[in-house]
Design a protein around this motif. Structure first.
Motif, short mmCIF file in Angstrom:
data_model
loop_
_atom_site.label_atom_id
_atom_site.label_comp_id
_atom_site.label_asym_id
_atom_site.label_seq_id
_atom_site.Cartn_x
_atom_site.Cartn_y
_atom_site.Cartn_z
N SER A 34 15.74 -24.98 -14.15
CA SER A 34 15.60 -25.86 -15.31
C SER A 34 14.93 -25.12 -16.46
CB SER A 34 14.76 -27.10 -14.95
OG SER A 34 13.48 -26.70 -14.53
N GLN A 35 15.31 -25.54 -17.65
CA GLN A 35 14.72 -24.94 -18.84
C GLN A 35 13.50 -25.74 -19.28
OE1 GLN A 35 18.58 -25.13 -21.06
NE2 GLN A 35 18.03 -23.06 -21.68
N ASN A 36 12.46 -25.04 -19.68
CA ASN A 36 11.28 -25.73 -20.19
C ASN A 36 11.55 -26.21 -21.61
OD1 ASN A 36 9.70 -25.25 -17.86
ND2 ASN A 36 9.25 -23.18 -18.57
N ASN A 37 11.01 -27.40 -21.92
CA ASN A 37 11.15 -27.88 -23.28
C ASN A 37 10.27 -27.03 -24.20
OD1 ASN A 37 12.87 -29.95 -22.52
ND2 ASN A 37 11.18 -31.34 -22.04
N SER A 38 10.88 -26.40 -25.18
CA SER A 38 10.15 -25.46 -26.04
C SER A 38 9.62 -26.10 -27.32
CB SER A 38 11.06 -24.28 -26.40
OG SER A 38 12.15 -24.73 -27.19
N LYS A 63 17.65 -33.64 -20.47
CA LYS A 63 16.39 -32.96 -20.16
C LYS A 63 16.44 -31.46 -20.42
CE LYS A 63 16.01 -34.44 -15.90
NZ LYS A 63 15.40 -34.64 -14.57
N ALA A 64 17.63 -30.94 -20.78
CA ALA A 64 17.75 -29.51 -21.06
C ALA A 64 16.84 -29.16 -22.22
CB ALA A 64 19.20 -29.16 -21.38
N ASN A 65 16.62 -27.88 -22.38
CA ASN A 65 15.64 -27.40 -23.35
C ASN A 65 15.64 -28.19 -24.66
OD1 ASN A 65 13.75 -25.86 -24.66
ND2 ASN A 65 15.24 -24.34 -25.34
N SER A 72 14.43 -28.09 -27.95
CA SER A 72 13.83 -27.20 -28.94
C SER A 72 13.26 -28.01 -30.10
CB SER A 72 14.89 -26.23 -29.48
OG SER A 72 15.88 -26.95 -30.17
N GLU A 124 5.80 -26.02 -27.74
CA GLU A 124 5.31 -24.65 -27.92
C GLU A 124 5.63 -24.13 -29.32
OE1 GLU A 124 6.03 -20.21 -25.96
OE2 GLU A 124 6.63 -22.00 -24.85
N GLU A 125 6.84 -24.40 -29.79
CA GLU A 125 7.23 -23.97 -31.13
C GLU A 125 6.37 -24.63 -32.21
OE1 GLU A 125 11.59 -23.71 -31.97
OE2 GLU A 125 11.77 -24.45 -29.91
#
Length: 254
Positions: A215-219, A29-31, A33, A222-223
C-alpha cells in the motif's frame, strides 16, 4: 451444484461484485497527494471549528479530513455495489449509464437506486420523477421505481406528492425501500438480509484469494507539513493560503 452464498445470484457474480467494490476501496485509499487532497476546495473555516470544538491537534485534524474524503468516495461506490448485485438476478440488468440503474430485460421495470433516502434535494427529486414518468409513458407495461436502499421504513408504494410547488403523480411511478426492492426482484422475502448475513463469509473467501499489494502511504500531510515549515505558517494557515491565496486579504497569511 447449489450456490454457496445466495440462491438468487451466482457465487461468481457475488464475488465479482465484492471484487469491484474492493478495487474502489483500494483506489480511494491509494496515495492521497496534496494535489489530490486539494482537488476539492478544503473548508478551512469548518476545520478551524473542528480543531477547537472537537479538541483536535492540526495533524489529527488533517488525517481526519483525508479519511473523510476517502469515506465519501467509498460511499458513492456502495450504491454501485447494490446495482451490480441486483443486476445479477435473472431477468434484470444494470443500466451502465443508460439513464436507469436497473431494468427488467423485458422492459417491465425501470429503477433508479439511491443508497440513502436523503441524498436528493427538491430539484433532483423533480428531475428523477420526470425521468421515471417518461419511462412509464414510453413502456406501457413498466413499473418504475425510486429505490432507497437505506430508508426510514420498509415500503413499496406509489410516489406522489408536491415537489417545488408542483403536484406529481403517476399510476406506475413508485418509491420503494431497499429490502422491498430486493424482495421484488429476487422473489425472496429476506433477500437483503440474506446478503447482509453472508457478506462476512463471502468477503473472507474473496480476500483469501486476493494477492495483497504494497500500500502507498498518503503523502498529503507530509507535503503540507514540509511546505508549512518552509513558509513558517501553521498547517491550517498553510492549507488556507494554498487554497485561497487569491481571496481578498488571504495572501497576507504569515
Amino acid at each position: 451444484m447449489a450456490n454457496k452464498y445466495l440462491s438468487y445470484i451466482s457465487d461468481e457474480h457475488l464475488l465479482s461484485c465484492i471484487e469491484n467494490l474492493h478495487k474502489s476501496y483500494l483506489k480511494a485509499k491509494a496515495n492521497v497527494s496534496k494535489k489530490k487532497f486539494y482537488s476539492n476546495k478544503i473548508d478551512t473555516i469548518k476545520l478551524t471549528f473542528d480543531a477547537s470544538f472537537n479538541e483536535l491537534d492540526e495533524v489529527t485534524l488533517i488525517k481526519t479530513e483525508i479519511n473523510r474524503q476517502i469515506d465519501k468516495s467509498i460511499n458513492n461506490s456502495i450504491g454501485t455495489f447494490h446495482e451490480q448485485i441486483l443486476g445479477g438476478i435473472k431477468g434484470y440488468k444494470v443500466g451502465n449509464f443508460s439513464g436507469f440503474d436497473i431494468k427488467a430485460t423485458d422492459n417491465t421495470l425501470f429503477a433508479d437506486i439511491k443508497n440513502k433516502h436523503n441524498t436528493m434535494n427538491s430539484s433532483s427529486a423533480e428531475s428523477l420523477f420526470q425521468k421515471l414518468a417518461n419511462y412509464a409513458d414510453t413502456y406501457k407495461k413498466a413499473e418504475c421505481y425510486w429505490v432507497q436502499i437505506l430508508a426510514k421504513n420498509s415500503f413499496n408504494e406509489k410516489w406522489f406528492g408536491e415537489i417545488n410547488g408542483k403536484e406529481y403523480s403517476h399510476s406506475r411511478v413508485n418509491k420503494i425501500s431497499g429490502d422491498q426492492f430486493y424482495k421484488l426482484l429476487s422473489g425472496r422475502d429476506n433477500a437483503l438480509f440474506e446478503l447482509y448475513n453472508i457478506l462476512p463469509k463471502a468477503i473472507s473467501d474473496y480476500l483469501k484469494n486476493f494477492k495483497t499489494e504494497k500500500s502507498q502511504n498518503n503523502s498529503a500531510l507530509e507535503e503540507i507539513q514540509t511546505s508549512s515549515k518552509e513558509s513558517k505558517r501553521s498547517i491550517l494557515d498553510e492549507i488556507t493560503f494554498e487554497n485561497y491565496s487569491y481571496y481578498l486579504g488571504f495572501d497576507k497569511l504569515e
